[in-house]
Design an enzyme around this catalytic site. Structure first.
Site, PDB file in Angstrom:
ATOM      1  N   ASN A  32       0.840  -1.218   0.000  1.00  0.00           N
ATOM      2  CA  ASN A  32       0.000   0.000   0.000  1.00  0.00           C
ATOM      3  C   ASN A  32       0.870   1.262   0.000  1.00  0.00           C
ATOM      4  O   ASN A  32       0.348   2.369   0.059  1.00  0.00           O
ATOM      5  CB  ASN A  32      -0.976   0.004   1.181  1.00  0.00           C
ATOM      6  N   SER A 124      10.275 -11.489  14.408  1.00  0.00           N
ATOM      7  CA  SER A 124      11.359 -10.641  14.899  1.00  0.00           C
ATOM      8  C   SER A 124      11.926 -11.207  16.190  1.00  0.00           C
ATOM      9  O   SER A 124      11.200 -11.844  16.974  1.00  0.00           O
ATOM     10  CB  SER A 124      10.788  -9.248  15.167  1.00  0.00           C
ATOM     11  N   TYR A 148       3.923  -3.352  19.026  1.00  0.00           N
ATOM     12  CA  TYR A 148       4.544  -3.913  17.823  1.00  0.00           C
ATOM     13  C   TYR A 148       4.967  -5.364  18.078  1.00  0.00           C
ATOM     14  O   TYR A 148       4.642  -6.277  17.302  1.00  0.00           O
ATOM     15  CB  TYR A 148       5.767  -3.084  17.404  1.00  0.00           C
ATOM     16  N   LYS A 152       3.694  -9.267  16.497  1.00  0.00           N
ATOM     17  CA  LYS A 152       4.510 -10.373  15.967  1.00  0.00           C
ATOM     18  C   LYS A 152       4.168 -11.667  16.707  1.00  0.00           C
ATOM     19  O   LYS A 152       3.997 -12.717  16.097  1.00  0.00           O
ATOM     20  CB  LYS A 152       6.005 -10.062  16.111  1.00  0.00           C
TER      21      LYS A 152
HETATM   22  P1  NAD Z   1       9.315  -1.594   5.525  1.00  0.00           P
HETATM   23  O1  NAD Z   1       8.420  -0.624   6.210  1.00  0.00           O
HETATM   24  O2  NAD Z   1      10.400  -1.079   4.684  1.00  0.00           O
HETATM   25  O3  NAD Z   1       8.436  -2.607   4.641  1.00  0.00           O
HETATM   26  C1  NAD Z   1       7.121  -2.965   4.994  1.00  0.00           C
HETATM   27  C2  NAD Z   1       6.247  -2.715   3.768  1.00  0.00           C
HETATM   28  O4  NAD Z   1       4.901  -3.062   4.072  1.00  0.00           O
HETATM   29  C3  NAD Z   1       6.241  -1.240   3.343  1.00  0.00           C
HETATM   30  O5  NAD Z   1       6.553  -1.171   1.968  1.00  0.00           O
HETATM   31  C4  NAD Z   1       4.822  -0.779   3.628  1.00  0.00           C
HETATM   32  O6  NAD Z   1       4.390   0.202   2.700  1.00  0.00           O
HETATM   33  C5  NAD Z   1       4.051  -2.083   3.522  1.00  0.00           C
HETATM   34  N1  NAD Z   1       2.795  -2.129   4.287  1.00  0.00           N
HETATM   35  C6  NAD Z   1       2.600  -1.785   5.590  1.00  0.00           C
HETATM   36  N2  NAD Z   1       1.321  -1.969   5.917  1.00  0.00           N
HETATM   37  C7  NAD Z   1       0.689  -2.453   4.813  1.00  0.00           C
HETATM   38  C8  NAD Z   1      -0.645  -2.809   4.521  1.00  0.00           C
HETATM   39  N3  NAD Z   1      -1.622  -2.697   5.429  1.00  0.00           N
HETATM   40  N4  NAD Z   1      -0.947  -3.258   3.285  1.00  0.00           N
HETATM   41  C9  NAD Z   1       0.019  -3.354   2.329  1.00  0.00           C
HETATM   42  N5  NAD Z   1       1.292  -2.994   2.534  1.00  0.00           N
HETATM   43  C10 NAD Z   1       1.628  -2.548   3.775  1.00  0.00           C
HETATM   44  O7  NAD Z   1       9.877  -2.575   6.650  1.00  0.00           O
HETATM   45  P2  NAD Z   1      10.981  -3.712   6.563  1.00  0.00           P
HETATM   46  O8  NAD Z   1      12.112  -3.295   7.405  1.00  0.00           O
HETATM   47  O9  NAD Z   1      11.201  -4.116   5.170  1.00  0.00           O
HETATM   48  O10 NAD Z   1      10.229  -4.874   7.347  1.00  0.00           O
HETATM   49  C11 NAD Z   1       9.501  -5.894   6.693  1.00  0.00           C
HETATM   50  C12 NAD Z   1       8.888  -6.799   7.737  1.00  0.00           C
HETATM   51  O11 NAD Z   1       9.917  -7.337   8.558  1.00  0.00           O
HETATM   52  C13 NAD Z   1       7.912  -6.102   8.673  1.00  0.00           C
HETATM   53  O12 NAD Z   1       6.845  -6.985   8.934  1.00  0.00           O
HETATM   54  C14 NAD Z   1       8.739  -5.873   9.913  1.00  0.00           C
HETATM   55  O13 NAD Z   1       7.942  -5.816  11.069  1.00  0.00           O
HETATM   56  C15 NAD Z   1       9.616  -7.109   9.921  1.00  0.00           C
HETATM   57  N6  NAD Z   1      10.865  -6.903  10.670  1.00  0.00           N
HETATM   58  C16 NAD Z   1      11.676  -5.865  10.357  1.00  0.00           C
HETATM   59  C17 NAD Z   1      12.834  -5.661  11.089  1.00  0.00           C
HETATM   60  C18 NAD Z   1      13.735  -4.473  10.796  1.00  0.00           C
HETATM   61  O14 NAD Z   1      14.536  -4.110  11.647  1.00  0.00           O
HETATM   62  N7  NAD Z   1      13.681  -3.863   9.614  1.00  0.00           N
HETATM   63  C19 NAD Z   1      13.174  -6.530  12.136  1.00  0.00           C
HETATM   64  C20 NAD Z   1      12.336  -7.602  12.406  1.00  0.00           C
HETATM   65  C21 NAD Z   1      11.176  -7.783  11.676  1.00  0.00           C
END
Ligand code: NAD
Ligand code: UDP
Length: 337
Positions: A32, A124, A148, A152
Site C-alpha cells: 500500500n 522478529s 509492535y 509479531k
Molecule cells: P518496511 O516498512 O520497509 O516494509 C514494509 C512494507 O509493508 C512497506 O513497503 C509498507 O508500505 C508495507 N505495508 C505496511 N502496511 C501495509 C498494509 N496494510 N498493506 C500493504 N502494505 C503494507 O519494513 P521492513 O524493514 O522491510 O520490514 C519488513 C517486515 O519485517 C515487517 O513486517 C517488519 O515488522 C519485519 N521486521 C523488520 C525488522 C527491521 O529491523 N527492519 C526486524 C524484524 C522484523
C-alpha cells in the site's frame, strides 16, 4: 507459478524480490506504499533485468487481494507487509493491531479461499522479550515489550493455530535479528521516514551530514565497552533466508521457526568503529542515557536455520557498513532523489 510478496516495495521485501527474480521466480508484489516508494520496484527491475507485477493494495482490502489471486497463479506468499516502529506502536496501538493483525487475518482468509497454503512470515527477535539469555534459541519463552512486539507474537500464534486446524498449511516463521546494509548496487536500501530510530541509518545520516551527532544510548551496560550489543545481519543474507525457507515449505507441513542472525554480537561502539574503518569516515557521537525498553545484549543462535534450511549469513560487518554507506551516499534522500 508466482510468489506473492506483501510489503515487497519495502526495505527487506525489495531485497528479497531481487533474489527471487534472480532465482527465476515470477514475482507479484502487493504494497500500500504506506512506508515505501514505488521507485524501489523499478530499481529492482533494473538490477535484475526482470519484471515485477505490482499492485498498490492494502492487506485489509480483501476484494483487492482477491483480484490479485484471481489474476495470478500464486504458489506461496512471503508476508512482509506491516508497520514496524516500536515507539509509534506504543502511541497508536490500535493502528498496529488493525494493520498488522487484522491485515494478516484478511490475507490468510483470502489465501484460504484460493487454496494457497504456504507462507513465510517476517517475525522478529523482539518476541524473545527482555530476556538476558544469549545466544537466543528458538525454544526460549516468548513475550512482548510493545504493541509492535505483541503483533509479531500474536501473528505467530494465529499462524500456529491455523496450521493445527488445517494440516495442509506450510508456514515458516523467520525471527530476524537486526537487518542492516543494502544491495551492493547502492540502488535499493532502507528508506526511513523522518529521523531514524535504528542505529545504522542514524550512523549513515550522521556520516552524510544530514544529522549532526549520534547519541549512543547507554555506556554503562554490563558489556565489554558498556554499550548495547546486537546481532546485525546484512539484508541480502536475510533475504536469502527467505528463499531457503520457501524451498523448505515444499517438503514440510505445519509451522517451522528459525532465527535469522549471524550469531555474533556487536556493541554500538563496535559498529561505529567498523563503519568508520570501512568507509574511512569520522562519526560524531556522544554518550546519552539508556533508551527505555532496550535489552542489554541480543544475538541469535542461528544453528537451527543452518541445519534445517541450509542457510547461514555470509556477509561481514565490513560489507554491512560499506553497503549501508554506499546506499546513503548515492541516495541522500532515499527514493526522493
Ligand atoms: P518496511 O516498512 O520497509 O516494509 C514494509 C512494507 O509493508 C512497506 O513497503 C509498507 O508500505 C508495507 N505495508 C505496511 N502496511 C501495509 C498494509 N496494510 N498493506 C500493504 N502494505 C503494507 O519494513 P521492513 O524493514 O522491510 O520490514 C519488513 C517486515 O519485517 C515487517 O513486517 C517488519 O515488522 C519485519 N521486521 C523488520 C525488522 C527491521 O529491523 N527492519 C526486524 C524484524 C522484523
Ligand atoms: N542505538 C543508539 N543510538 C541510536 C539508535 C540505537 O545507541 O540512535 C543503540 C540502541 O540502544 C541499541 C542498538 O543501538 O543498543 C541497536 O538499536 P536499534 O534501534 O537499531 O535496534 P533494536 O534496539 O531494536 O535491536
Amino acid at each position: 507459478m508466482s510468489i506473492l510478496v506483501t510489503g515487497g516495495a519495502g526495505y527487506i521485501g525489495s531485497h528479497t524480490c531481487v533474489l527471487l527474480l534472480e532465482a527465476g521466480y515470477d514475482v507479484v508484489v502487493l504494497d500500500n506504499l504506506s512506508n515505501s516508494s514505488p521507485k524501489s520496484i523499478g530499481r529492482v527491475e533494473k538490477i535484475t533485468g526482470k519484471k515485477i507485477k505490482f499492485y498498490e493494495c492494502d492487506i485489509l482490502d480483501k476484494n483487492g487481494m482477491r483480484k490479485i489471486f484471481k489474476e495470478n497463479d500464486i504458489d506461496a506468499v512471503i508476508h512482509f507487509a506491516g508497520l514496524k516502529a516500536v515507539g509509534e506502536s506504543v502511541a497508536q496501538p490500535l493502528k498496529y493491531y488493525e494493520n498488522n493483525i487484522s491485515g494478516t487475518v484478511c490475507l490468510l482468509e483470502v489465501m484460504n479461499e484460493f487454496n494457497v497454503k504456504k507462507m513465510v512470515f517476517s517475525s522478529s527477535a523482539t518476541v524473545y522479550g527482555m530476556t538476558d539469555k544469549v545466544p537466543l534459541t528458538e525454544d526460549l519463552p516468548t513475550s512482548a515489550n510493545s504493541p509492535y512486539g505483541q503483533t509479531k507474537l500474536m501473528i505467530e500464534q494465529i499462524l500456529t493455530d491455523l496450521a493445527v486446524s488445517d494440516k495442509e498449511w506450510s508456514i515458516s516463521l523467520l525471527r530476524y535479528f537486526n537487518p542492516v546494509g543494502a544491495h551492493e548496487s547502492g540502488s535499493i536500501g532502507e528508506n526511513p521516514k523522518g529521523i531514524p530510530n535504528n542505529l545504522m541509518p542514524y550512523i549513515t545520516q550522521v556520516a552524510s551530514g544530514k544529522l549532526e551527532q549520534l547519541s549512543i544510548f547507554g555506556n554503562d551496560y554490563p558489556t565489554k565497552d558498556g554499550t548495547g550489543v546486537r546481532d546485525y545481519i546484512h539484508v541480502v543474507d536475510l533475504a536469502d533466508g527467505h528463499l531457503k525457507a520457501l524451498d523448505k515449505l515444499n517438503t514440510t507441513k505445519g509451522v517451522m521457526i528459525h532465527n535469522l542472525g549471524t550469531g555474533v554480537g556487536y556493541s554500538v561502539l563496535d559498529l561505529v568503529n567498523a563503519f568508520q574503518e570501512a568507509n574511512n569516515l569520522k562519526i560524531n557521537y556522544k554518550f546519552a542515557p539508556r533508551r527505555p525498553g532496550d535489552v542489554v545484549t541480543c544475538y541469535a543462535d542461528p544453528s537451527k536455520a543452518k541445519k534445517e534450511l541450509g542457510w547461514e549469513a555470509k556477509k561481514s560487518v565490513v560489507d554491512m557498513c560499506r553497503d549501508s554507506w554506499n546506499w546513503q551516499k548515492n541516495n541522500p534522500n532515499g527514493y526522493d532523489d
